[in-house]
Design a protein around this motif. Structure first.
Motif, PDB file in Angstrom:
ATOM      1  N   GLN A  76       4.714  10.556  -8.217  1.00 35.43           N
ATOM      2  CA  GLN A  76       6.073  10.685  -8.740  1.00 35.43           C
ATOM      3  C   GLN A  76       6.801  11.897  -8.146  1.00 35.43           C
ATOM      4  OE1 GLN A  76       7.603   8.529 -10.767  1.00 35.43           O
ATOM      5  NE2 GLN A  76       5.820   7.179 -10.760  1.00 35.43           N
ATOM      6  N   SER A  77       6.026  12.894  -7.741  1.00 30.40           N
ATOM      7  CA  SER A  77       6.620  14.075  -7.121  1.00 30.40           C
ATOM      8  C   SER A  77       6.726  13.856  -5.618  1.00 30.40           C
ATOM      9  CB  SER A  77       5.778  15.320  -7.410  1.00 30.40           C
ATOM     10  OG  SER A  77       6.221  16.416  -6.640  1.00 30.40           O
ATOM     11  N   ASN A  78       7.784  14.380  -5.022  1.00 29.39           N
ATOM     12  CA  ASN A  78       7.965  14.214  -3.583  1.00 29.39           C
ATOM     13  C   ASN A  78       7.357  15.363  -2.785  1.00 29.39           C
ATOM     14  OD1 ASN A  78       9.721  16.240  -4.314  1.00 29.39           O
ATOM     15  ND2 ASN A  78      11.429  15.498  -3.045  1.00 29.39           N
ATOM     16  N   GLN A  79       6.469  16.127  -3.421  1.00 31.76           N
ATOM     17  CA  GLN A  79       5.854  17.268  -2.729  1.00 31.76           C
ATOM     18  C   GLN A  79       5.050  16.831  -1.517  1.00 31.76           C
ATOM     19  OE1 GLN A  79       6.457  20.535  -3.307  1.00 31.76           O
ATOM     20  NE2 GLN A  79       7.973  19.739  -4.777  1.00 31.76           N
ATOM     21  N   PHE A  80       4.342  15.692  -1.651  1.00 36.40           N
ATOM     22  CA  PHE A  80       3.472  15.265  -0.544  1.00 36.40           C
ATOM     23  C   PHE A  80       4.305  14.791   0.656  1.00 36.40           C
ATOM     24  CE2 PHE A  80       4.476  11.094  -2.012  1.00 36.40           C
ATOM     25  CZ  PHE A  80       4.159  10.201  -1.001  1.00 36.40           C
ATOM     26  N   THR A  81       5.523  14.306   0.410  1.00 35.57           N
ATOM     27  CA  THR A  81       6.348  13.824   1.519  1.00 35.57           C
ATOM     28  C   THR A  81       7.023  14.964   2.268  1.00 35.57           C
ATOM     29  OG1 THR A  81       8.289  13.564   0.095  1.00 35.57           O
ATOM     30  CG2 THR A  81       6.822  11.669   0.305  1.00 35.57           C
ATOM     31  N   ALA A 112      16.560  13.852  -1.848  1.00 37.27           N
ATOM     32  CA  ALA A 112      17.572  13.767  -2.900  1.00 37.27           C
ATOM     33  C   ALA A 112      17.470  12.458  -3.680  1.00 37.27           C
ATOM     34  CB  ALA A 112      18.968  13.911  -2.297  1.00 37.27           C
ATOM     35  N   HIS A 113      17.042  11.389  -3.004  1.00 34.58           N
ATOM     36  CA  HIS A 113      16.988  10.072  -3.641  1.00 34.58           C
ATOM     37  C   HIS A 113      15.551   9.575  -3.821  1.00 34.58           C
ATOM     38  CE1 HIS A 113      21.334   9.519  -3.366  1.00 34.58           C
ATOM     39  NE2 HIS A 113      21.271   9.992  -2.122  1.00 34.58           N
ATOM     40  N   TYR A 114      14.610  10.506  -3.794  1.00 36.53           N
ATOM     41  CA  TYR A 114      13.198  10.127  -3.892  1.00 36.53           C
ATOM     42  C   TYR A 114      12.904   9.387  -5.193  1.00 36.53           C
ATOM     43  CZ  TYR A 114       8.121  10.426  -3.975  1.00 36.53           C
ATOM     44  OH  TYR A 114       6.782  10.115  -4.037  1.00 36.53           O
ATOM     45  N   ASP A 115      13.395   9.915  -6.315  1.00 31.36           N
ATOM     46  CA  ASP A 115      13.132   9.281  -7.616  1.00 31.36           C
ATOM     47  C   ASP A 115      13.701   7.866  -7.669  1.00 31.36           C
ATOM     48  OD1 ASP A 115      11.861  11.559  -8.458  1.00 31.36           O
ATOM     49  OD2 ASP A 115      13.588  12.365  -9.545  1.00 31.36           O
ATOM     50  N   GLU A 116      14.855   7.691  -7.069  1.00 30.63           N
ATOM     51  CA  GLU A 116      15.477   6.360  -7.040  1.00 30.63           C
ATOM     52  C   GLU A 116      14.665   5.403  -6.174  1.00 30.63           C
ATOM     53  OE1 GLU A 116      19.848   4.303  -6.171  1.00 30.63           O
ATOM     54  OE2 GLU A 116      19.555   6.475  -5.891  1.00 30.63           O
ATOM     55  N   LEU A 117      14.134   5.934  -5.072  1.00 30.50           N
ATOM     56  CA  LEU A 117      13.289   5.121  -4.193  1.00 30.50           C
ATOM     57  C   LEU A 117      12.040   4.668  -4.928  1.00 30.50           C
ATOM     58  CD1 LEU A 117      12.523   3.993  -1.380  1.00 30.50           C
ATOM     59  CD2 LEU A 117      11.503   6.229  -0.866  1.00 30.50           C
ATOM     60  N   VAL A 118      11.406   5.581  -5.649  1.00 31.18           N
ATOM     61  CA  VAL A 118      10.208   5.244  -6.423  1.00 31.18           C
ATOM     62  C   VAL A 118      10.533   4.185  -7.472  1.00 31.18           C
ATOM     63  CG1 VAL A 118       8.493   6.118  -8.054  1.00 31.18           C
ATOM     64  CG2 VAL A 118       9.089   7.465  -6.019  1.00 31.18           C
ATOM     65  N   SER A 119      11.673   4.347  -8.131  1.00 33.93           N
ATOM     66  CA  SER A 119      12.088   3.398  -9.160  1.00 33.93           C
ATOM     67  C   SER A 119      12.290   1.994  -8.587  1.00 33.93           C
ATOM     68  CB  SER A 119      13.386   3.877  -9.813  1.00 33.93           C
ATOM     69  OG  SER A 119      13.842   2.954 -10.773  1.00 33.93           O
ATOM     70  N   GLU A 120      12.917   1.918  -7.421  1.00 30.72           N
ATOM     71  CA  GLU A 120      13.133   0.613  -6.789  1.00 30.72           C
ATOM     72  C   GLU A 120      11.810  -0.008  -6.333  1.00 30.72           C
ATOM     73  OE1 GLU A 120      15.691  -1.070  -6.903  1.00 30.72           O
ATOM     74  OE2 GLU A 120      17.244   0.377  -7.426  1.00 30.72           O
ATOM     75  N   GLU A 147       0.836  -1.210   0.000  1.00 25.40           N
ATOM     76  CA  GLU A 147       0.000   0.000   0.000  1.00 25.40           C
ATOM     77  C   GLU A 147       0.869   1.258   0.000  1.00 25.40           C
ATOM     78  OE1 GLU A 147      -2.383  -0.436   3.458  1.00 25.40           O
ATOM     79  OE2 GLU A 147      -3.799  -1.865   2.535  1.00 25.40           O
ATOM     80  N   THR A 148       1.909   1.255   0.818  1.00 24.51           N
ATOM     81  CA  THR A 148       2.803   2.419   0.905  1.00 24.51           C
ATOM     82  C   THR A 148       3.610   2.578  -0.376  1.00 24.51           C
ATOM     83  OG1 THR A 148       2.972   2.118   3.301  1.00 24.51           O
ATOM     84  CG2 THR A 148       4.626   3.497   2.256  1.00 24.51           C
ATOM     85  N   GLN A 149       4.100   1.459  -0.912  1.00 22.62           N
ATOM     86  CA  GLN A 149       4.854   1.531  -2.166  1.00 22.62           C
ATOM     87  C   GLN A 149       3.966   2.037  -3.309  1.00 22.62           C
ATOM     88  OE1 GLN A 149       7.488  -1.751  -3.234  1.00 22.62           O
ATOM     89  NE2 GLN A 149       7.402  -2.496  -1.132  1.00 22.62           N
ATOM     90  N   LYS A 150       2.725   1.600  -3.327  1.00 22.26           N
ATOM     91  CA  LYS A 150       1.804   2.052  -4.364  1.00 22.26           C
ATOM     92  C   LYS A 150       1.585   3.556  -4.275  1.00 22.26           C
ATOM     93  CE  LYS A 150      -2.737   1.012  -6.355  1.00 22.26           C
ATOM     94  NZ  LYS A 150      -3.962   0.174  -6.236  1.00 22.26           N
ATOM     95  N   LYS A 151       1.493   4.059  -3.051  1.00 23.46           N
ATOM     96  CA  LYS A 151       1.321   5.494  -2.833  1.00 23.46           C
ATOM     97  C   LYS A 151       2.519   6.271  -3.384  1.00 23.46           C
ATOM     98  CE  LYS A 151      -0.346   6.635   1.115  1.00 23.46           C
ATOM     99  NZ  LYS A 151      -0.460   6.917   2.576  1.00 23.46           N
ATOM    100  N   LEU A 152       3.719   5.745  -3.152  1.00 24.81           N
ATOM    101  CA  LEU A 152       4.933   6.387  -3.662  1.00 24.81           C
ATOM    102  C   LEU A 152       4.984   6.319  -5.192  1.00 24.81           C
ATOM    103  CD1 LEU A 152       7.539   5.032  -1.077  1.00 24.81           C
ATOM    104  CD2 LEU A 152       6.875   7.423  -1.370  1.00 24.81           C
TER     105      LEU A 152
END
Length: 252
Positions: free
Chosen positions: A94-99, A208-216, A85-90
């Motif tokens: 795609q933008s890290n604005q909500f975090t 800084a690594h949000y996009d990489e986290l989403v990709s993983e 559920e959390t991974q789906k939310k991430l």
């Protein structure tokens, strides 16, 4: 007793009562046959009682093992479901604005939920392996139970283990490595296999690594979802087996 019957036969022959001798001999044979049949029946009853007792022990041990697996698989499904559920939310954000609006505790909780997807279910197969190695499976009268046991232990568990190995690899070398090394998030497992946070997420590194986290997360999501679905099927099979075994124990 044998000497007594022999004396009777001898007396009948000496008196020349041949017809009575043969009738008596036939009656004696019938009595012997009846005695043998009764002895065989008693032996069958004893063997059946012994088999029923052994089957009861097998069912009891299996039920205990399955009850323990039921608790463990339920816990693992809960962790994996939350992680998905959390991974789906991430993935969908795609933008890290909500975090950026999250405080430290919320951020730690989110990453912890993602990380909890690494948890595995380890079934207790000792009882099943024992009964299959010593042919105790033949003691179980229910073909349905035997079929479900074979499907659970020899197919469902092994199928899950194969997928879980892939999940474990992705977490160990990719997603988990990113969380530990780049986000600075460190956890430990306690005696109950629960995660305790040792070091929280570095918010700067997280962004800084949000996009990489989403990709993983995108990479592991599919196989983790498959693993979780397999566990849900396993949970259903365990519950069905528990009901059937309890019924067998009650009926016997």
């Amino acid at each position: 007793m044998i000497k007594f019957f022999r004396n009777i036969r001898k007396k009948l022959l000496n008196e020349g009562k041949t017809s009575r001798y043969f009738k008596y001999a036939i009656g004696e044979i019938i009595l012997v046959v009846i005695g043998i049949l009764i002895a065989l029946q008693i032996n069958n009853w004893n063997e059946k009682r012994k088999s029923n007792k052994m089957a009861y022990e097998v069912y009891t041990n299996l039920l205990t093992s399955l009850e323990q697996d039921s608790i463990e698989v339920e816990r693992t499904v809960s962790l994996l479901t939350k992680s998905l559920e959390t991974q789906k939310k991430l993935i969908l954000n795609q933008s890290n604005q909500f975090t950026k609006q999250l405080n430290q505790n919320d951020l730690d909780k989110m990453v912890q939920e993602v990380f909890s997807g690494v948890m595995s279910f380890f079934p207790k197969t000792g009882v099943y392996e024992l009964i299959t190695s010593n042919n105790s499976m033949d003691l179980l009268q229910s073909e349905n139970i035997k079929s479900l046991l074979i499907n659970l232990y020899d197919f469902q568990y092994k199928r899950y283990e194969n997928v879980d190995a892939i999940v474990d690899y992705k977490y160990h070398y990719h997603l988990g490595s990113l969380i530990r090394k780049k986000l600075g998030f460190i956890v430990e497992y306690n005696s109950e296999s629960k995660l305790n946070v040792i070091k929280g997420v570095d918010p700067v590194q997280f962004n800084a690594h949000y996009d990489e986290l989403v990709s993983e997360c995108q990479d592991v999501y599919g196989v983790l979802s498959t693993s979780n679905n397999y566990l849900i099927e396993i949970k259903k099979s365990i519950n069905e087996l528990q009901l059937l075994i309890r019924k067998e124990l009650k009926d016997n």
